[in-house]
Design an enzyme around this catalytic site. Structure first.
Site, PDB file in Angstrom:
ATOM      1  N   CYS A  79     109.852   6.416  36.521  1.00  0.00           N
ATOM      2  CA  CYS A  79     109.568   7.196  35.318  1.00  0.00           C
ATOM      3  C   CYS A  79     109.978   6.407  34.078  1.00  0.00           C
ATOM      4  CB  CYS A  79     110.327   8.523  35.370  1.00  0.00           C
ATOM      5  SG  CYS A  79     109.999   9.599  33.935  1.00  0.00           S
TER       6      CYS A  79
ATOM      7  N   ASP B  36     111.464   7.498  31.651  1.00  0.00           N
ATOM      8  CA  ASP B  36     112.667   8.099  31.062  1.00  0.00           C
ATOM      9  C   ASP B  36     113.722   7.037  30.726  1.00  0.00           C
ATOM     10  OD1 ASP B  36     115.317   9.501  31.019  1.00  0.00           O
ATOM     11  OD2 ASP B  36     114.046  11.244  31.405  1.00  0.00           O
TER      12      ASP B  36
ATOM     13  N   ARG C 226     116.748   7.177  30.626  1.00  0.00           N
ATOM     14  CA  ARG C 226     117.996   7.233  31.409  1.00  0.00           C
ATOM     15  C   ARG C 226     117.874   6.569  32.771  1.00  0.00           C
ATOM     16  NH1 ARG C 226     118.026  13.612  31.111  1.00  0.00           N
ATOM     17  NH2 ARG C 226     115.846  13.082  31.518  1.00  0.00           N
TER      18      ARG C 226
ATOM     19  N   HIS D 254     113.485  11.206  39.417  1.00  0.00           N
ATOM     20  CA  HIS D 254     114.852  11.439  38.946  1.00  0.00           C
ATOM     21  C   HIS D 254     115.068  12.889  38.571  1.00  0.00           C
ATOM     22  CE1 HIS D 254     113.975  11.805  34.560  1.00  0.00           C
ATOM     23  NE2 HIS D 254     112.882  11.158  34.914  1.00  0.00           N
TER      24      HIS D 254
ATOM     25  N   CYS E 217     113.805  15.497  35.084  1.00  0.00           N
ATOM     26  CA  CYS E 217     112.596  14.790  34.616  1.00  0.00           C
ATOM     27  C   CYS E 217     111.780  15.713  33.706  1.00  0.00           C
ATOM     28  CB  CYS E 217     111.755  14.346  35.810  1.00  0.00           C
ATOM     29  SG  CYS E 217     110.274  13.413  35.320  1.00  0.00           S
TER      30      CYS E 217
HETATM   31 ZN    ZN Z   1     111.002  11.534  34.277  1.00  0.00          ZN
END
Ligand code: ZN
Length: 288
Positions: free
Chosen positions: A120, A122, A124, A176, A179
């Site tokens: 992803c 993302d 993080r 994760h 999400c």
């Molecule tokens: Zn995500």
């Protein structure tokens, strides 16, 4: 990896439920393809925190990261992350060069990553950092919610290049916790361009609606993260280039979930029947 690992399933990949022609879960066999057999190599298991050299540059330990410094300017005002990052890049490059003098000169000659990471976008979920690896170790494709559309040119090109030309040893699909894409697909608000993007996630939600509705909201979100990883693995292992690499050189495919609250990766334990594997090979494997 202690267990022989098999990589093709309808929805995911797994430790092999081996047929009787596999002599030992530690032994490697790689029979040629037929519609009745399937190659199941033994191989190293993805062990993100292992200190073995299987997944890290043989002579490269990750440099100890300096804590971010100079987050405030001389007048006490905060520095934005871009400015701080540019400053810290100089320190990071110098520190890395001191600790691993061969790394950058080696990388300048080319790359030999062992891992293809499909994750992803993302912020993080920094794949190389979370595994304590180095530049050059991980070939990466990330998008919102680690969704693999079967006809997507971008992810398809990344997968084919990584598998066929870079000859990675591992393909990882990682979802994760927390999400945003998954949370969006669990809701019903119009999202513009994200709606067609998230369509596969909504389809997974549809197919598993009863299960998801039987869970609490948090549990359902996490379950959809897992189901989404399995769905993306399904797309990966429908690609002939991947099937060929699994059979011919023991490519492994893995599903992981990253917990953003703890930084810990969890490997999905997936398994599939020989019949399902055979069906996949018959349906998707093309001639070399
Ligand atoms: Zn995500």
């Amino acid at each position: 990896m202690n267990a022989a690992r098999l990589a093709v399933q309808p929805g995911f990949v797994a430790r092999a439920k081996l047929a009787q022609d596999v002599p030992s879960r530690r032994q490697s066999i790689l029979p040629s393809f037929s519609q009745n057999t399937y190659a199941i190599p033994s191989a190293h298991r993805l062990s993100p925190f292992s200190t073995s050299s299987s997944l890290s540059c043989a002579n490269h330990k990750p440099p100890a990261l300096k804590p971010s410094t100079s987050q405030t300017d001389s007048d006490g005002s905060s520095i934005d992350k871009y400015t701080a990052g540019l400053r810290q890049n100089q320190e990071w490059a110098a520190q890395t060069a001191r600790e691993h003098p061969d790394l950058f000169p080696t990388l300048a000659t080319g790359q030999q990553p062992q891992i293809l990471w499909l994750g992803c976008s993302d912020s993080r979920c920094p794949e190389t950092s979370m595994m304590g690896l180095q530049p050059g170790d991980v070939f990466v494709h990330r998008n919102i919610a680690n969704i693999l559309h079967p006809g997507d040119l971008s992810s398809g090109a990344v997968i084919e290049y990584a598998v066929q030309h870079l000859r990675v040893k591992h393909v990882v699909v990682c979802g994760h916790t927390s999400c945003g894409g998954v949370a969006a697909a669990m809701g019903n608000k119009p999202l513009g361009i994200l709606d067609p993007w998230l369509l596969p996630l909504r389809q997974v939600r549809e197919r598993n609606l009863a299960l998801l509705q039987s869970l609490s909201a948090d549990e359902a979100a996490l379950k959809l993260v897992e189901l989404n990883v399995r769905e993306s693995l399904n797309v990966v292992t429908q690609k002939s280039v991947v099937l060929n690499a699994i059979q011919e050189r023991g490519l492994e495919v893995h599903g992981l979930i990253y917990d953003v609250a703890s930084g810990v990766l969890r490997e999905l334990d997936t398994q599939d029947s020989q019949d399902a594997i055979r069906a996949r090979l018959v349906a998707f494997k093309t001639e070399n």
